[in-house]
Design an enzyme around this catalytic site. Structure first.
Site, PDB file in Angstrom:
ATOM      1  CB  CYS A 171       3.856   4.941   5.327  1.00 40.30           C
ATOM      2  SG  CYS A 171       4.489   3.982   6.749  1.00 40.30           S
ATOM      3  CD  GLU A 193       0.906  -1.212   8.912  1.00 43.29           C
ATOM      4  OE1 GLU A 193       0.149  -0.809   8.370  1.00 43.29           O
ATOM      5  OE2 GLU A 193       1.778  -0.235   9.460  1.00 43.29           O
ATOM      6  CG  HIS A 221       3.003  -3.565   6.168  1.00 42.51           C
ATOM      7  ND1 HIS A 221       4.158  -3.071   7.115  1.00 42.51           N
ATOM      8  CD2 HIS A 221       2.468  -2.342   5.322  1.00 42.51           C
ATOM      9  CE1 HIS A 221       4.062  -1.844   6.896  1.00 42.51           C
ATOM     10  NE2 HIS A 221       3.063  -1.464   6.154  1.00 42.51           N
ATOM     11  CG  HIS A 272      -0.265   0.289   2.627  1.00 42.55           C
ATOM     12  ND1 HIS A 272      -0.989   0.849   3.415  1.00 42.55           N
ATOM     13  CD2 HIS A 272       0.957  -0.027   2.942  1.00 42.55           C
ATOM     14  CE1 HIS A 272      -0.316   0.828   4.767  1.00 42.55           C
ATOM     15  NE2 HIS A 272       0.771   0.403   4.422  1.00 42.55           N
ATOM     16  CG  HIS A 304       1.477 -11.877  -2.854  1.00 40.94           C
ATOM     17  ND1 HIS A 304       1.093 -12.819  -1.959  1.00 40.94           N
ATOM     18  CD2 HIS A 304       2.878 -12.047  -2.942  1.00 40.94           C
ATOM     19  CE1 HIS A 304       2.509 -13.189  -1.425  1.00 40.94           C
ATOM     20  NE2 HIS A 304       3.160 -12.671  -2.190  1.00 40.94           N
ATOM     21  CG  HIS A 347       5.207   0.519   2.792  1.00 42.08           C
ATOM     22  ND1 HIS A 347       4.437   1.741   2.404  1.00 42.08           N
ATOM     23  CD2 HIS A 347       4.920   0.065   3.822  1.00 42.08           C
ATOM     24  CE1 HIS A 347       3.566   2.071   3.387  1.00 42.08           C
ATOM     25  NE2 HIS A 347       3.868   1.019   4.146  1.00 42.08           N
TER      26      HIS A 347
END
Length: 149
Positions: A25, A136, A31, A16, A75, A29
């Protein structure tokens, strides 16, 4: 018969970016999310029922969460469709990437609210969603509790 809470845990990888954010952020990137889903209800008391003694079969809960959350978000890259990230999303989609456009900033907080709604809509009438925990990172998570909402 007592109400019992049961919890099933799930893992998925999602990317996201937070449009307009003032830190790292803002960049795309990903998680390794961990989602804990806790539901409650009364165990089945009919000894002729194959699910006798269960609140809900873990397999049934797994099916709901996989179909609504894991299989959808795993994904994938999530963008707020109400931002200029829509252009990046279009380009990624044209390159056959799995992109999800949502109408909120894709923070853990907002994602857990979205997930709660999706899961609640699929639970049997006698089963209630108690809480969700969306982890996260190793040290950061958002929680949703029915009692707070």
């Amino acid at each position: 018969m007592s109400n019992i809470r049961i919890t099933k845990q799930f893992s998925f990888e999602t990317g996201h970016a937070l449009y307009g954010y003032d830190g790292k952020c803002k960049n795309v990137h990903g998680h390794s999310y961990k989602l804990s889903v806790t539901v409650f209800g009364k165990p089945i008391t009919d000894s002729n029922n194959v699910k006798y003694g269960m609140v809900i079969d873990f397999t049934d809960l797994k099916k709901i969460v996989r179909e609504e959350i894991v299989d959808v978000f795993d994904h994938a890259t999530v963008f707020n469709k109400n931002t200029p990230h829509i252009e990046l999303a279009k380009e990624l989609k044209e390159r056959d990437h799995h992109v999800i456009l949502v109408d909120y900033q894709p923070t853990s907080e907002n994602m857990v609210i979205d997930f709660a709604s999706k899961i609640q809509n699929r639970l049997p009438e006698n089963i209630k969603l108690h809480s969700l925990r969306l982890q996260e990172t190793e040290s950061s998570f958002a929680e949703w509790f029915a009692s707070d909402n």
